[in-house]
Design a protein around this motif. Structure first.
Motif, PDB file in Angstrom:
ATOM      1  N   SER A 100      84.901 -71.744  18.491  1.00 27.46           N
ATOM      2  CA  SER A 100      84.923 -72.652  17.342  1.00 27.46           C
ATOM      3  C   SER A 100      85.159 -71.897  16.041  1.00 27.46           C
ATOM      4  CB  SER A 100      83.628 -73.472  17.262  1.00 27.46           C
ATOM      5  OG  SER A 100      82.511 -72.645  17.016  1.00 27.46           O
ATOM      6  N   SER A 111      83.334 -79.916  23.713  1.00 29.38           N
ATOM      7  CA  SER A 111      83.974 -81.003  24.458  1.00 29.38           C
ATOM      8  C   SER A 111      85.177 -80.477  25.243  1.00 29.38           C
ATOM      9  CB  SER A 111      84.418 -82.096  23.485  1.00 29.38           C
ATOM     10  OG  SER A 111      85.154 -83.100  24.156  1.00 29.38           O
ATOM     11  N   GLU A 112      85.928 -79.563  24.634  1.00 28.17           N
ATOM     12  CA  GLU A 112      87.101 -78.983  25.297  1.00 28.17           C
ATOM     13  C   GLU A 112      86.690 -78.214  26.552  1.00 28.17           C
ATOM     14  OE1 GLU A 112      90.814 -76.019  24.093  1.00 28.17           O
ATOM     15  OE2 GLU A 112      89.577 -76.911  22.508  1.00 28.17           O
ATOM     16  N   GLY A 119      83.496 -77.749  13.846  1.00 30.98           N
ATOM     17  CA  GLY A 119      84.354 -77.537  15.008  1.00 30.98           C
ATOM     18  C   GLY A 119      83.631 -77.219  16.298  1.00 30.98           C
ATOM     19  N   GLU A 174      83.727 -80.067  18.946  1.00 30.67           N
ATOM     20  CA  GLU A 174      85.069 -80.240  19.514  1.00 30.67           C
ATOM     21  C   GLU A 174      85.352 -79.188  20.587  1.00 30.67           C
ATOM     22  OE1 GLU A 174      84.283 -80.314  16.388  1.00 30.67           O
ATOM     23  OE2 GLU A 174      85.032 -82.213  15.565  1.00 30.67           O
TER      24      GLU A 174
END
Length: 340
Positions: free
Chosen positions: A316, A282-283, A276, A279
């Protein structure tokens, strides 16, 4: 103004009647659907699920007639688990049924000892949704009428008063029991004005026939973790919202600091293959899209305080924890937590 108000009322009524009922079958309840019912969406019971409830009820009655010891039916509960309550001797006579009813009433009354302020009515409704769905697994042995009452309470807006302090964990026995006490007409419910009133008064008003508990009804109503799960789902919902807004708050804070974006660049997080992490990195980059932080600034620090450098990792891991919790919740609200 009157015309406008009437239009709003008409729209509200149209919206209420157009909402399709959420059908429960004991195995496919989602958290979103559970919340929707708790917030007022109608609920229905799948025919095959109600058939399981009927068959489980018939099964325990047959077992009782054959002389088997059944917890909460032919023998007591807790410290009284080795003491006979009824002896069917091959027949469920009226005398035996009367003894079972006395035991059930006594069990609900003696366990309804929660204390403290009342639980949020929405969480009480959520707990009832969860318990109704888990009853539909067919492992409780309660009368079908018990499942019908959960459905009626939810659809007719009858919300029992459930205290906030009591036993939680293996079974919410001193909290969930208050739902049963309301079903037999001996407790309090929240009326449409938000006031606590006698449950029997509201049952009569709504045309709901009170429960006459027998067999394993009392145990099925109080020996479960529905209240704890409602609280858990509420906590998960709050965490979900926190994880949604935290990247925005972090982005604004990092801009105020004129901070460094290096900790969540792809080439940085690629060195750490934690689940995670990519991700969440990236967020954060998307939140800061177009920010001046992407421009070179000679006055910018080489390294920010630790709390800023590790935020992507914290986020994360928090998301991973929430994902794990969601898996457990989804299993629990679709499984039988009845005493085997």
């Amino acid at each position: 103004m009157k015309t406008f108000q009437l239009s709003l009322i008409s729209i509200a009524m149209l919206t209420a009647t157009s909402v399709s009922a959420v059908e429960l079958n004991g195995s496919s309840l989602t958290q979103d659907d559970a919340w929707a019912i708790a917030e007022g969406a109608p609920v229905s019971i799948a025919p095959e699920a109600m058939d399981r409830v009927k068959k489980s009820y018939e099964l325990v009655l047959e077992a009782a007639k054959s002389g088997k010891e059944i917890y909460g039916l032919t023998v007591g509960v807790g410290l009284n688990k080795d003491h006979k309550v009824i002896s069917a001797n091959g027949e469920l006579s009226e005398e035996v049924k009367a003894a079972s009813r006395r035991f059930n009433y006594s069990t609900l009354r003696s366990h309804s000892i929660g204390a403290g302020p009342a639980l949020d009515p929405k969480l009480v409704r959520l707990a009832m949704v969860i318990r109704l769905n888990t009853l539909l697994k067919g492992g409780s042995g309660v009368q079908p009428r018990v499942a019908e009452l959960y459905e009626e309470f939810l659809n007719k807006g009858v919300t029992p008063v459930v205290p906030t302090k009591g036993s939680l964990g293996d079974a919410d026995i001193t909290l969930a029991s208050h739902v049963g006490s309301a079903m037999i007409g001996e407790w309090k419910v929240i009326n449409k004005d938000g006031k606590q009133v006698a449950s029997m008064e509201v049952l009569k008003e709504k045309g709901i026939k009170p429960l006459v508990p027998e067999g394993k009804d009392a145990l099925g109503i109080l020996s479960n973790s529905s209240v704890a799960m409602a609280m858990t789902m509420d906590a998960a919902k709050a965490v979900r919202q926190i994880l949604k807004v935290t990247p925005i708050v972090y982005g604004i804070s990092l801009e105020g600091l004129n901070g460094n974006v290096a900790p969540f660049l792809p080439q940085t997080v690629d060195f750490h293959q934690f689940p995670g992490l990519a991700e969440k990195a990236s967020e954060l980059r998307k939140v800061l899209a177009g920010s001046y932080l992407w421009d070179k600034d000679e006055s910018r620090r080489l390294q920010d305080p630790l709390c800023f450098r590790t935020t992507v990792y914290t986020l994360s891991e928090a998301q991973n924890a929430l994902n794990d919790l969601d898996k457990v919740i989804n299993v629990q609200i679709n499984g039988s937590d009845d005493n085997p």
